[in-house]
Enzyme design. Structure first.
Site, PDB file in Angstrom:
ATOM      1  N   ASP A  13      43.055  39.983  35.409  1.00  0.00           N
ATOM      2  CA  ASP A  13      42.230  40.555  36.462  1.00  0.00           C
ATOM      3  C   ASP A  13      42.538  39.788  37.744  1.00  0.00           C
ATOM      4  OD1 ASP A  13      39.939  41.926  37.732  1.00  0.00           O
ATOM      5  OD2 ASP A  13      38.980  39.966  37.581  1.00  0.00           O
ATOM      6  N   ASP A  15      40.355  39.796  41.293  1.00  0.00           N
ATOM      7  CA  ASP A  15      39.244  39.238  42.070  1.00  0.00           C
ATOM      8  C   ASP A  15      38.323  38.400  41.198  1.00  0.00           C
ATOM      9  OD1 ASP A  15      39.824  40.566  44.649  1.00  0.00           O
ATOM     10  OD2 ASP A  15      39.435  42.388  43.523  1.00  0.00           O
TER      11      ASP A  15
END
Length: 223
Positions: A13, A15
């Site tokens: 991932d 952010d």
């Protein structure tokens, strides 16, 4: 990667997992909500955590009487976020060392983000596009996180069985996406619901032996 290595890829991932952008995202959301005359509160911060932009836009619009359509709010949120990351982003502790270890071992790293493509490309330019074999962004497929589609797409593009991939996430939506795709999951930081996944405080706690232990006895297709 050797033929005996069962770990096909590590899918990150973006952010809040690789880069410190969660505060910038919250600032972008508050800017847009303020402009629409519906300021956000602390409860909204938790609700917006890890949401893809389309769901964040729906959340903001749910507090507004009238106002623009969802696509317009999505564009406003994306624009406000981009303005905040244009000067560069900070990689979180342990991120660079882990990416370099994967690269040295010949294990592909992929970026699987719920953020729109313009945001993902801007971050990649900042942190080093060469560190990732591929990237998946919002809009690249029909469904975003928490649906499994982004992780399934990343594994397919790498020619890997999702069960031989480890996903590293920090939000409930991301964990749900990776788990439903069939990936082993590492959750970084505190999560309200991280059952069935490996949890670590930071990426500094993730190394190759840990990653390999999560996919024992599974050999990627063709190996």
């Amino acid at each position: 990667m050797s033929s005996s290595d069962h770990l096909a890829a590590v899918l990150f991932d973006m952010d809040g997992t690789l880069v410190d952008t969660e505060g910038l995202w919250w600032d972008a959301c508050t800017e847009v909500a303020d402009g629409l005359g519906s300021p956000l509160g602390e409860a909204d911060r938790e609700a917006l955590f890890g949401l893809p932009v389309e769901d964040a836009a729906a959340h903001v619009l749910g507090r507004v009487n009238g106002g623009p359509g969802r696509s317009a709010v999505e564009a406003m949120l994306t624009g406000a976020f981009i303005r905040r990351i244009e000067s560069g982003v900070t990689m979180l502790p342990g991120a660079v060392a882990l990416l370099e270890a994967l690269r040295a071992a010949g294990i592909p790293a992929g970026l699987v983000s719920a953020s729109p493509r313009p945001v993902v490309d801007l971050v990649l330019e900042s942190v080093g596009r060469h560190r990732f074999r591929l990237s998946v962004a919002a809009g690249d497929g029909a469904r975003n996180k928490p649906a499994p589609d982004p992780y399934l797409a990343a594994a397919a593009r790498l020619g890997a069985d999702p069960a031989t991939c480890v996903a590293i996430e920090d939000s409930p939506a991301g964990v749900a996406s990776a788990r439903s795709a069939g990936c082993a999951v590492i959750a970084v930081g505190p999560l309200a619901d991280a059952s069935g996944v490996t949890t670590v405080p930071t990426l500094e706690s993730v190394d190759l032996p840990l990653l390999r232990r999560l996919v024992p006895g599974r050999v990627p297709p063709g190996r």
